[in-house]
Every structure is written in C-alpha cells, then in structure tokens.
Enzyme design. Structure first.
Site, PDB file in Angstrom:
ATOM      1  N   LYS A 277       2.966  -4.165   3.079  1.00 28.32           N
ATOM      2  CA  LYS A 277       3.547  -3.191   2.158  1.00 28.32           C
ATOM      3  C   LYS A 277       3.932  -1.891   2.837  1.00 28.32           C
ATOM      4  CE  LYS A 277       0.576  -4.425  -1.759  1.00 28.32           C
ATOM      5  NZ  LYS A 277       1.446  -5.343  -2.440  1.00 28.32           N
TER       6      LYS A 277
ATOM      7  N   SER B 261      -6.255  -8.586  -6.737  1.00 25.29           N
ATOM      8  CA  SER B 261      -7.568  -8.233  -7.257  1.00 25.29           C
ATOM      9  C   SER B 261      -8.202  -9.368  -8.051  1.00 25.29           C
ATOM     10  CB  SER B 261      -7.449  -7.004  -8.161  1.00 25.29           C
ATOM     11  OG  SER B 261      -6.558  -6.073  -7.600  1.00 25.29           O
TER      12      SER B 261
HETATM   13  O1  LIG Z   1       2.545  -7.310  -4.613  1.00 18.55           O
HETATM   14  C1  LIG Z   1       1.790  -6.579  -5.117  1.00 18.55           C
HETATM   15  C2  LIG Z   1       2.213  -5.213  -5.461  1.00 18.55           C
HETATM   16  O2  LIG Z   1       2.963  -4.694  -4.402  1.00 18.55           O
HETATM   17  C3  LIG Z   1       0.400  -7.025  -5.388  1.00 18.55           C
HETATM   18  O3  LIG Z   1       0.181  -8.143  -4.621  1.00 18.55           O
HETATM   19  C4  LIG Z   1       0.140  -7.342  -6.797  1.00 18.55           C
HETATM   20  O4  LIG Z   1       0.638  -6.374  -7.647  1.00 18.55           O
HETATM   21  C5  LIG Z   1      -1.314  -7.642  -6.983  1.00 18.55           C
HETATM   22  O5  LIG Z   1      -1.812  -7.132  -8.175  1.00 18.55           O
HETATM   23  P1  LIG Z   1      -3.276  -7.538  -8.634  1.00 18.55           P
HETATM   24  O6  LIG Z   1      -4.218  -6.916  -7.669  1.00 18.55           O
HETATM   25  O7  LIG Z   1      -3.379  -6.993 -10.015  1.00 18.55           O
HETATM   26  O8  LIG Z   1      -3.303  -9.037  -8.589  1.00 18.55           O
END
Ligand SMILES: O=C(CO)[C@H](O)[C@H](O)COP(=O)(O)O
Length: 296
Positions: free
Chosen positions: A84, A240
């Site tokens: 990212k 998460s």
């Molecule tokens: O790509 C993403 C954002 O850039 C994350 O992988 C995604 O949003 C994961 O979210 P969570 O922790 O709620 O599963």
C-alpha cells in the site's frame, strides 16, 4: 501515440487483475502470516505493517511499510505480493515499483499524503488498485490509470454493512447506465463527475466496469464473503477479519472456499462450522473516523 501506449499498458495491467478473479487477497503483516495466507489458498497477499483494525485502534500516521518487511514477504511466498501507498504519495509508489511488487494499493487505510491529487497511475508500469464508494469515484480512479477497483467498505471494523452499501451503489449505477439512452450518457458523466468516455464504454459493454471490481473492508465470515460475491464483487480483500479472529489459518481457508463456492449453501455450512471466535466487530455509529471518506 501516448494514448496507444496507455491503452496497451492498461490491457496488460487489467489482465493481471483478471487473473485474481474469484480469489481472496489477504492482508499480512509478516512472513508467518503470508505463509498462512498462501497455504489457505489466497491468490495474493497485501504486505502491510498493521492490519486495518490495529491501524484504527493505534491511530497516528499510517505509511507505506518498511521495504525489509515487504522483501521478506516477497521471499516467503510464490503468489503475487501487493503493498500500500498513501493517497497521492507517488514517491512511496516509486519505491514499491522499484521493489517489483506485483500491485500497488493506493489506500484510504493509510493516512492520505495529498488532499487534492491521487497518484497519476499512468506514470507507472506496475498496476494499481484503488478503493471507491460509488461509481463516480471508481471512474475517476480508472481515468487516472487504476487497473482494478475495490469497493472500500469500512476497513478494520469486521462489519460488512459499508461494503454492501458501496457495492450496491456501484452496481445499481452500472445497470442504470447500461439501460440509459445514448443522449443520457452525457447527463450520467456530469452527475458522476466522471470522464464521458468511460461512461460510454460502460454503456457499450452492457453495464460492466472497464476494470475488475473486487470488494474490501469489513468481511469477517464465510457468509460475508458469499454475500458480497452475490452482490457483484469478483474477488475479496480480507485483512482484520482473518488475523483478528480466534483461528486465522482455519478462517482463511474457510473464506477462500466461501469466495470460490459462494453460491453453494452446503459448502458455506461446512466451512462456517466450528470456526472459532470471529473478530469482534464495530457498529458504524461507534466510529470516530470513517476511512472510506478519504479520497474523492
Ligand atoms: O485493501 C485494503 C484496503 O486498502 C484492505 O485489505 C481491506 O480494506 C481490508 O479490510 P479489513 O481489515 O476490514 O478486512
């Protein structure tokens, strides 16, 4: 000439995204988690320092991960590795491109670096994924060169409600554009604040986004994975929900199977049984900060 080059590069970049269709991309914060993800059948991993739930809990400025961490994960798995960058932080993107990551996520989960401009993604050979809460936002990112769109959802909450809202918003506008008259397309471009050419392309191809549409943010159970696939997502990003659960390896496998067999209730029953504790979720009303509001 530049337009032709862009078109050629766009086809290659979108082709890479298409290879991930039907799969799960998992957030991982170390080599051990990357191995769990690969063994569970993830189609790619997203290398980052903290899963969104921890970023949300800890606060502070969230930035691109340490290159050493990303390299360790690259050396551990054979599946594609994404990483990212902050919104608008093209210098972080240059570093990740030089590290030969397979995909860059210009992500609202990190603290934005630029309040006016997203990264000019045409300037890069590496493909980019960007988040969107609605079709206008998705088309603005595609106009800047994104090769893959993920609905944003509300990352780190374990609550799928925002992912559902964003997906429904995008897919219902796609259907409306497919059904619109050619004259009405100018109105759609104005309403969405998006390039007319992309709106016309959606109309011409029967209501499909020009790039794959994946889902992210708040997926915590196999049933969540099935729900968003049935609502039009072509693959899932999960962070998460897996690594903040009681048994990450098992839940990771279950979410992969649920994403593949999202229309098969018998598989969904089997993989949902005895999964251990799910991540404790957060109600939207209890949030101080909506990460999905970052970007425009
Ligand atoms: O790509 C993403 C954002 O850039 C994350 O992988 C995604 O949003 C994961 O979210 P969570 O922790 O709620 O599963």
């Amino acid at each position: 000439m530049v337009a032709e080059l862009n078109e050629g590069t766009a086809r290659v970049k979108r082709g890479l995204a298409e290879m991930l269709r039907g799969g799960v991309i998992m957030d991982v914060v170390n080599a051990e988690q990357a191995k769990i993800a690969e063994d569970a059948g993830a189609v790619a991993v997203m290398a980052l320092e903290r899963v969104p739930a921890d970023i949300r809990r800890d606060g502070g400025v969230a930035r691109m991960s340490d290159p050493a961490l990303i390299r360790e994960i690259q050396e551990t798995v054979t599946i594609p590795v994404m990483a990212k960058v902050r919104i608008g932080h093209f210098a972080e993107a240059q570093i990740l491109e030089a590290m030969e990551v397979d995909y860059i996520d210009e992500s609202e989960v990190l603290t934005p670096a630029d309040e006016s401009y997203h990264v000019d993604k045409w300037a890069f050979q590496v493909p980019f994924v960007c988040g969107a809460t609605n079709l206008g936002e998705a088309l603005r990112r595609i106009g800047e060169g994104a090769a893959l769109i993920r609905s944003k959802g509300e990352a780190g909450t374990g609550n799928v409600v925002e992912a559902v809202r964003h997906l429904r918003s995008i897919t219902s506008d796609l259907r409306a554009i497919a059904a619109a008259s050619e004259q009405e397309l100018y109105g759609w471009a104005k309403k969405l604040n998006a390039p007319y050419e992309l709106v016309a392309e959606i109309h011409a191809n029967g209501g499909h986004l020009p790039v794959p549409l994946f889902c992210a943010g708040g997926i915590a159970t196999p049933a969540d994975a099935s729900l968003v696939m049935q609502l039009g997502a072509e693959a899932n990003f999960v962070g998460s929900g897996i690594f903040k659960s009681g048994d990450p390896a098992r839940r990771a496998r279950a979410i992969v199977e649920a994403t593949t067999h999202y229309q098969d209730p018998q598989t969904l029953i089997r993989v949902s049984e005895n999964l251990g504790e799910a991540m404790v979720g957060i109600e939207m009303d209890a949030l101080d900060q909506h990460l999905a509001d970052r970007g425009w």
